[in-house]
Design an enzyme around this catalytic site. Structure first.
Site, PDB file in Angstrom:
ATOM      1  N   CYS A 161       0.800  -1.228   0.000  1.00  0.00           N
ATOM      2  CA  CYS A 161       0.000   0.000   0.000  1.00  0.00           C
ATOM      3  C   CYS A 161       0.834   1.280   0.000  1.00  0.00           C
ATOM      4  CB  CYS A 161      -0.951  -0.006   1.192  1.00  0.00           C
ATOM      5  SG  CYS A 161      -1.892  -1.534   1.298  1.00  0.00           S
ATOM      6  N   HIS A 292      -3.007   7.807   6.179  1.00  0.00           N
ATOM      7  CA  HIS A 292      -3.220   6.511   5.517  1.00  0.00           C
ATOM      8  C   HIS A 292      -4.651   6.056   5.790  1.00  0.00           C
ATOM      9  CE1 HIS A 292      -2.151   2.845   3.552  1.00  0.00           C
ATOM     10  NE2 HIS A 292      -2.273   2.103   4.637  1.00  0.00           N
ATOM     11  N   THR A 296      -9.157   0.203   9.413  1.00  0.00           N
ATOM     12  CA  THR A 296      -8.943  -1.073  10.098  1.00  0.00           C
ATOM     13  C   THR A 296      -8.596  -0.821  11.571  1.00  0.00           C
ATOM     14  OG1 THR A 296      -6.614  -1.097   9.435  1.00  0.00           O
ATOM     15  CG2 THR A 296      -8.173  -2.262   8.021  1.00  0.00           C
ATOM     16  N   GLU A 303      -1.617   4.674  13.680  1.00  0.00           N
ATOM     17  CA  GLU A 303      -1.262   5.916  12.979  1.00  0.00           C
ATOM     18  C   GLU A 303      -1.549   7.123  13.854  1.00  0.00           C
ATOM     19  OE1 GLU A 303      -1.750   8.109   8.616  1.00  0.00           O
ATOM     20  OE2 GLU A 303      -3.090   6.452   9.139  1.00  0.00           O
ATOM     21  N   LYS A 321      -9.587   7.651   1.986  1.00  0.00           N
ATOM     22  CA  LYS A 321     -10.146   6.324   1.716  1.00  0.00           C
ATOM     23  C   LYS A 321     -11.618   6.220   2.101  1.00  0.00           C
ATOM     24  CE  LYS A 321      -5.637   4.092   2.054  1.00  0.00           C
ATOM     25  NZ  LYS A 321      -4.842   5.320   2.246  1.00  0.00           N
ATOM     26  N   HIS A 326      -9.702   1.952  -0.457  1.00  0.00           N
ATOM     27  CA  HIS A 326      -8.257   1.748  -0.445  1.00  0.00           C
ATOM     28  C   HIS A 326      -7.843   1.237  -1.819  1.00  0.00           C
ATOM     29  CE1 HIS A 326      -4.273   1.019   0.601  1.00  0.00           C
ATOM     30  NE2 HIS A 326      -4.406   0.386   1.753  1.00  0.00           N
ATOM     31  N   PHE A 384       1.855  -3.445   3.719  1.00  0.00           N
ATOM     32  CA  PHE A 384       2.106  -4.736   4.360  1.00  0.00           C
ATOM     33  C   PHE A 384       3.614  -4.961   4.470  1.00  0.00           C
ATOM     34  CE2 PHE A 384      -2.098  -6.992   3.079  1.00  0.00           C
ATOM     35  CZ  PHE A 384      -2.754  -6.314   4.089  1.00  0.00           C
TER      36      PHE A 384
END
Length: 396
Positions: A161, A292, A296, A303, A321, A326, A384
């Site tokens: 990402c 970001h 989730t 963050e 997003k 995303h 990731f």
């Protein structure tokens, strides 16, 4: 050294097919998330997606592409690429000279056609499928390189990402170190069963609209899209419109878990710290953060904690997003375009679906359209494997 500036923008997302259409939708606080209409998936009606409502065949016709094996990912990339180079007034000689770099990014690449390749392998085992050459993450970049006969440095980055943030960063470094005069940088991803099923297996697909930074967030919405930026030295951009300067950039690896960030957000903290150091800025000079913000459980709390470590007072922040989903390898490039629009127009395009702060941070994203003086904007992208990247754009 002359500053590195942005002289061209191109974007296509669930909000619109051009920079102007996206800007108009951002001002109107439009949500581009919906059920699936084009991609056939068993999750079509059980989640929301940032799907671009143009069929692949229509995209081919619109872009005058007859190439066999061209994927939806290729076409979305080409759409944004063309807008960016036209915006920057780049001609054939500019694109084919050896000092023009093309740095793309993608996570799914041609894997959006896994079913087609599988069917070809079973139904025509003696005849190679037209999709074999498209079946890798670099295929959209190679598709553009071949179409425009790009002869300079060409690369494709997949760091999940944060892919297109690293593509932007890499392009800037090529220019800074004399390997390119200009760099066309960006990313693309199309919605695909490969990624939808993969994120579902991680149990992080939201059953409804995502709620970034909300206490009751339940996961992310996937989206598709593409964006490209043209980077040049300011001294070489005389007479051109300059959208912003790429002032700082930083990358750090959290090195904690394949799909989660560490509790205190060490990777995000260090990527923001490095970007500030390269920009020569104090944290207090950042006016706005395009976070970001995936929606989730892990990302948003981590963050938030990382931002609180960096900033004595966390500046205005939002998650794009919540409007487009995303977009994976395209996320950082699209959100960079949105950040530059914020910078240029002194506008903050709010997060959607937020109600209740996360208890451990108490942070609240901007939830209404605002006019604010913005001199420096930071955009975060975390991938990731803990690959965390931050970019800083500034006004002229």
């Amino acid at each position: 050294m002359s500053r590195i500036v942005v002289t061209g923008l191109g974007v296509i997302s669930a909000l619109g097919n051009t920079v102007k259409e996206n800007h108009d939708a951002l001002i109107k606080q439009t949500c581009g998330l919906s059920t699936l209409e084009i991609l056939n998936s068993k999750f079509a009606n059980t989640s929301r997606f940032g799907e671009i409502k143009i069929a692949t065949a229509e995209l081919k016709k619109k872009l005058f592409i007859t190439t066999k094996g061209a994927t939806r990912t290729d076409l979305l990339a080409l759409h944004a690429f063309r807008e960016a180079i036209e915006d920057s007034n780049l001609n054939h000689d500019d694109l084919t000279c050896y000092d023009t770099a093309l740095i793309g990014a993608s996570t799914v690449g041609g894997m959006c056609l896994t079913d087609e390749l599988y069917n070809d392998a079973n139904n025509n085992p003696s005849s190679p499928s037209q999709f074999i050459s498209s079946y890798d993450c670099a295929s959209p970049t190679l598709f553009i390189q071949k179409l425009y006969q790009v002869k300079g440095i060409v690369n494709s980055i997949n760091t999940a990402c944060s892919s297109s943030a690293n593509a932007i960063m890499f392009g800037a470094r090529l220019i800074k170190n004399g390997f390119a005069k200009r760099a066309i940088v960006g990313g693309v991803d199309a919605l695909a069963k490969f990624t939808i099923n993969g994120f579902n297996s991680l149990s992080i697909l939201a059953p409804d609209f995502c709620k970034p930074f909300d206490k009751h967030r339940m996961g992310l919405n996937l989206g598709e899209g593409a964006a490209f930026l043209v980077l040049e030295k300011e001294v070489d951009a005389a007479g051109k419109k300059i959208y912003a300067a790429l002032t700082g950039y930083g990358n750090a690896n959290d090195a904690f878990h394949p799909s989660s960030l560490s509790e205190n957000g060490d990777g995000p903290y260090r990527s923001m710290q490095k970007a500030l150091a390269i920009a020569g800025l104090k944290p207090s000079q950042i006016n706005f953060v395009n976070a970001h913000g995936t929606g989730t459980i892990n990302n948003d709390e981590v963050e938030g904690k990382a931002m609180q470590r960096i900033f004595n007072q966390v500046p205005f922040f939002i998650s794009s997003k919540s409007k487009i989903g995303h977009t994976l390898g395209a996320a950082a490039a699209i959100e960079s375009v949105f950040s530059i629009l914020s910078l240029q127009n002194n506008e903050i395009y709010p997060s959607l679906n937020f109600n209740t702060p996360i208890e451990s941070t108490g942070l609240k994203p901007v939830t209404d359209f605002q006019k604010q003086n913005i001199e420096y904007v930071m955009t975060n992208s975390f991938g990731f494997g803990g690959n965390c990247s931050s970019l800083i754009f500034s006004k002229n």
